[in-house]
Every structure is written in C-alpha cells, then in structure tokens.
Design a protein around this motif. Structure first.
Motif, short mmCIF file in Angstrom:
data_model
loop_
_atom_site.label_atom_id
_atom_site.label_comp_id
_atom_site.label_asym_id
_atom_site.label_seq_id
_atom_site.Cartn_x
_atom_site.Cartn_y
_atom_site.Cartn_z
N PRO A 95 0.83 -1.20 0.00
CA PRO A 95 0.00 0.00 0.00
C PRO A 95 0.87 1.26 0.00
O PRO A 95 1.95 1.28 0.58
N VAL A 96 0.36 2.31 -0.66
CA VAL A 96 1.11 3.55 -0.85
C VAL A 96 0.44 4.69 -0.08
O VAL A 96 -0.79 4.84 -0.12
N VAL A 97 1.26 5.49 0.59
CA VAL A 97 0.79 6.71 1.26
C VAL A 97 1.06 7.86 0.29
O VAL A 97 2.19 8.33 0.16
N LEU A 98 0.03 8.28 -0.44
CA LEU A 98 0.19 9.27 -1.50
C LEU A 98 0.75 10.60 -1.01
O LEU A 98 1.62 11.20 -1.65
N ALA A 99 0.27 11.09 0.13
CA ALA A 99 0.71 12.39 0.63
C ALA A 99 2.18 12.39 1.01
O ALA A 99 2.81 13.45 1.06
N ALA A 100 2.75 11.21 1.24
CA ALA A 100 4.16 11.10 1.61
C ALA A 100 5.01 10.54 0.47
O ALA A 100 6.20 10.28 0.65
N THR A 101 4.40 10.34 -0.70
CA THR A 101 5.13 9.84 -1.88
C THR A 101 5.54 11.03 -2.74
O THR A 101 4.70 11.82 -3.16
N HIS A 102 6.84 11.13 -2.99
CA HIS A 102 7.40 12.27 -3.72
C HIS A 102 6.92 12.27 -5.17
O HIS A 102 6.78 11.21 -5.79
N GLU A 103 6.71 13.48 -5.71
CA GLU A 103 6.24 13.60 -7.10
C GLU A 103 7.19 12.95 -8.10
O GLU A 103 6.76 12.55 -9.18
N ARG A 104 8.46 12.78 -7.77
CA ARG A 104 9.39 12.14 -8.69
C ARG A 104 9.09 10.66 -8.89
O ARG A 104 9.59 10.06 -9.84
N ALA A 105 8.25 10.07 -8.06
CA ALA A 105 7.83 8.68 -8.29
C ALA A 105 7.14 8.57 -9.65
O ALA A 105 7.21 7.53 -10.31
N LEU A 106 6.52 9.66 -10.09
CA LEU A 106 5.79 9.66 -11.36
C LEU A 106 6.72 9.57 -12.56
O LEU A 106 6.27 9.33 -13.67
N GLU A 107 8.03 9.72 -12.34
CA GLU A 107 9.01 9.51 -13.41
C GLU A 107 9.05 8.04 -13.81
O GLU A 107 9.45 7.69 -14.91
N VAL A 108 8.62 7.17 -12.90
CA VAL A 108 8.75 5.72 -13.08
C VAL A 108 7.40 5.00 -13.02
O VAL A 108 7.16 4.05 -13.75
N VAL A 109 6.54 5.45 -12.12
CA VAL A 109 5.28 4.75 -11.84
C VAL A 109 4.10 5.59 -12.32
O VAL A 109 4.04 6.80 -12.06
N ASP A 110 3.15 4.96 -12.99
CA ASP A 110 1.95 5.64 -13.43
C ASP A 110 1.10 6.04 -12.22
O ASP A 110 0.94 5.26 -11.27
N ARG A 111 0.55 7.22 -12.28
CA ARG A 111 -0.29 7.75 -11.20
C ARG A 111 -1.43 6.79 -10.85
O ARG A 111 -1.78 6.60 -9.69
N LEU A 112 -2.04 6.15 -11.86
CA LEU A 112 -3.16 5.25 -11.60
C LEU A 112 -2.72 4.02 -10.81
O LEU A 112 -3.49 3.50 -10.00
N VAL A 119 -3.56 4.25 0.35
CA VAL A 119 -4.25 4.10 1.63
C VAL A 119 -4.74 5.44 2.15
O VAL A 119 -5.35 5.51 3.20
N ASP A 120 -4.46 6.51 1.39
CA ASP A 120 -4.90 7.86 1.79
C ASP A 120 -5.50 8.59 0.60
O ASP A 120 -4.96 9.56 0.10
N VAL A 121 -6.62 8.13 0.11
CA VAL A 121 -7.26 8.72 -1.06
C VAL A 121 -7.90 10.04 -0.64
O VAL A 121 -8.63 10.09 0.35
N PRO A 122 -7.66 11.12 -1.41
CA PRO A 122 -8.25 12.40 -1.06
C PRO A 122 -9.78 12.41 -1.25
O PRO A 122 -10.33 11.51 -1.88
N ASP A 123 -10.43 13.45 -0.71
CA ASP A 123 -11.89 13.56 -0.82
C ASP A 123 -12.37 13.54 -2.27
O ASP A 123 -13.40 12.99 -2.57
#
Length: 130
Positions: A95-112, A119-123
């Motif tokens: 499981p991923v904590v989005l608020a604590a995952t750095h935006e540079r993760a998107l260089e490698v992993v698709d946002r979806l 585990v922390d989906v926004p409203d």
C-alpha cells in the motif's frame, strides 16, 4: 523550493520508527540521479517483503553496519520507485501513502497504479486523474 507529493501538495513525512528516506529524514526525498529514487512511501506487508527478498532486495534482515533495523509488516518505508513497480507488476505491491510519496515517483510509476494501492485517497480522487 519545497518538496511536493504526487497529489501536488507539500510532501508529508513517511516514517520515523525506523527513520526512513534516502537521507534518513523521515521523508521520501529521492537522491539525484536515480529515476524515481527512494520516492514511494509504503506500508510494508509480509507479501511485499517476501517479493522484494525474492528479487534481491532484502528489506527484512537487519543491517546494523548501515544502521538499518530490518522492516516488519506495518512499518512505513520509502522505497525505490522501480522496486515498487516490480512488485506491482507481480501483483504484490505494498500500500502507498500518497501524501508522503514524492512527485518524482511519477518519473517511473503511473499515477493510476499508485492510486490503485493508495491508503490515503483524497476527498476528490478525480483530481488525481489529471
């Protein structure tokens, strides 16, 4: 410039027990020169730890010489984006904590993929699709 998370907000702390992050600050700020780096904040599971060990990344064995206590299920840890992606493709992602995952993760992993394991989906999760 402040560090940003994959939601576009300020990067939140991932974990301090044990202290995580490439720089051991508790945050998933990746090192320069590594695509994605240690940018994905996960809550480790037994299955994820087992898969990482199988692919040569033993995160559960203590390494006192490196100040690494070894991880147990339930702990939060910054992992390399490519390593998380390997577990994702194997159906064994943590499981991923989005608020604590750095935006540079998107260089490698698709946002979806990250959203799928969040585990922390926004409203308003539709904001993640843009």
């Amino acid at each position: 410039m402040s560090e940003r998370n994959v939601l576009g907000g300020p990067l939140e702390e991932c974990g301090t027990d044990p202290v995580t992050g490439y720089y051991r600050t508790g945050s998933c700020v990746p090192s320069a020169g590594h695509p994605g780096g240690h940018s994905v904040c996960v809550v480790v599971t037994a299955d994820f730890l087992a898969h990482q060990r199988e692919i040569g990344n033993d995160l559960s064995s203590p390494r006192p010489e490196l100040g690494f206590p070894g991880l147990e299920p339930g702990m939060r840890w910054c992992v390399l984006a490519p390593r998380w992606l390997q577990s994702y493709h194997a159906g064994r992602a943590a499981p991923v904590v989005l608020a604590a995952t750095h935006e540079r993760a998107l260089e490698v992993v698709d946002r979806l993929a990250l959203l799928e394991h969040a585990v922390d989906v926004p409203d308003d999760p539709s904001s993640l699709l843009t």
